[in-house]
Design an enzyme around this catalytic site. Sequence first.
Site, PDB file in Angstrom:
ATOM      1  N   ASP A   6      30.586  34.506  83.845  1.00 40.07           N
ATOM      2  CA  ASP A   6      32.005  34.727  84.156  1.00 40.07           C
ATOM      3  C   ASP A   6      32.772  33.424  84.003  1.00 40.07           C
ATOM      4  O   ASP A   6      32.308  32.374  84.445  1.00 40.07           O
ATOM      5  CB  ASP A   6      32.169  35.181  85.617  1.00 40.07           C
TER       6      ASP A   6
ATOM      7  N   SER B 163      22.965  44.438  88.399  1.00 37.22           N
ATOM      8  CA  SER B 163      23.999  43.570  87.815  1.00 37.22           C
ATOM      9  C   SER B 163      23.460  42.868  86.575  1.00 37.22           C
ATOM     10  O   SER B 163      22.320  42.382  86.567  1.00 37.22           O
ATOM     11  CB  SER B 163      24.430  42.511  88.833  1.00 37.22           C
TER      12      SER B 163
ATOM     13  N   GLU C 220      37.335  43.443  83.308  1.00 37.17           N
ATOM     14  CA  GLU C 220      36.947  42.066  83.626  1.00 37.17           C
ATOM     15  C   GLU C 220      37.016  41.210  82.374  1.00 37.17           C
ATOM     16  O   GLU C 220      36.011  41.058  81.670  1.00 37.17           O
ATOM     17  CB  GLU C 220      35.520  42.032  84.199  1.00 37.17           C
TER      18      GLU C 220
ATOM     19  N   TRP D  81      36.975  38.201  82.112  1.00 32.72           N
ATOM     20  CA  TRP D  81      36.209  36.967  82.310  1.00 32.72           C
ATOM     21  C   TRP D  81      34.707  37.134  82.140  1.00 32.72           C
ATOM     22  O   TRP D  81      33.978  36.159  82.124  1.00 32.72           O
ATOM     23  CB  TRP D  81      36.481  36.420  83.721  1.00 32.72           C
ATOM     24  N   HIS D  82      34.239  38.397  82.054  1.00 29.83           N
ATOM     25  CA  HIS D  82      32.795  38.644  82.030  1.00 29.83           C
ATOM     26  C   HIS D  82      32.307  38.833  80.588  1.00 29.83           C
ATOM     27  O   HIS D  82      32.671  39.780  79.910  1.00 29.83           O
ATOM     28  CB  HIS D  82      32.479  39.884  82.876  1.00 29.83           C
TER      29      HIS D  82
HETATM   30 ZN   LIG Z   1      30.476  38.975  85.796  1.00 25.18          ZN
END
Ligand SMILES: [Zn+2]
Length: 338
Positions: free
Chosen positions: A200, A191, A249, A251-252
Amino acid sequence: MARKRVSKEKSIRRTKLFTELIICAAIIGAGAYTVKIAADRSSTVQKSHFYEKEEIKNPIEQPTTEPVDPNKIIFETSMVNTKDKFRGDLILVNEDHQYFGGDEKLVSILEKNDETGRSSFTSVNYDYTILEVVYEPMADMIDAFYEKYGINDIMIFGSFRSTEFQKQLYEADLAQTGSEDSTRVAKPGYSEHESGYAFDFSRYDPSNGAPIDYDGTGDYAWFTDNCYKYGFIIRYPEHKVDITKIQYEPWHFRYVGLAHAYYMTKNDLRMEEYIDLLKKHPYDGEHLEFSDDSGNSYEIYFVASDDGAETTSVPVPTGLDYDISGNNVDGFIVTVHK
Ligand SMILES: [Zn+2]
């Protein structure tokens, strides 16, 4: 009557002929005048036939060495720890490329907010940390949004995660879905959050602190459109799922630095594509050169790591600012600030 008609026809024909002659004369006259003007003009710029011959007879001697280009960079060698290819702003971390960390320079987001007197955003609690190098551009970006829209409900909901924490999240997701693999949470070790370069967004209700999903729409689309100006990319966009293998995503955010965020955004490249592209610009080939909207010029090239040796020789510019980052795959990327 018949004669009269003939003579009238003759007269018409004569008049026609006369008119045609006048038109012809006018055309010839105008043509001649144009030629004269052209000849006059050309005589002022064209060299004479004789002059041209003279030039061929006595050519100006050409210098035998290339003229010195004042913009040409002079390089020297820097010895870099080969293992540092796993370090830096441009490391590619995905399901194929594990993150090998452990020595991140982290800061607590809320402690930094207290120190700098910021109230434009918050985080879940004081244990939420991020790389020191990422905090300032992240906070500056959220400050700019707050100044523009007067909204201060951004909460950093995900930031640096230890591999242990990533493992807990991963296992919790498998338990919840009953599946053997997760498409929502990366495997422990794989990750971007473990690197500290990613965070995030969530939103929260200021009256009771309850989290609200962040979807990057409405006023919040400003972040998607402007994050590159602060060195960030939207790492998992909707139209690149086939490349990133991660769901959309909004938000990432991932920090890659100003030069690279600019180039990747303007050319719609994700990390995977960009790392591939940079390999086509090795030190001994054509470097990637561009300028951003602020007029900053960059020259970027790739140097393969010498995996059999403890150190790798990396050519770096003499007398210019530069950054070296590993790509977490097979070498280093040098970014020269011209
Ligand atoms: Zn993330």
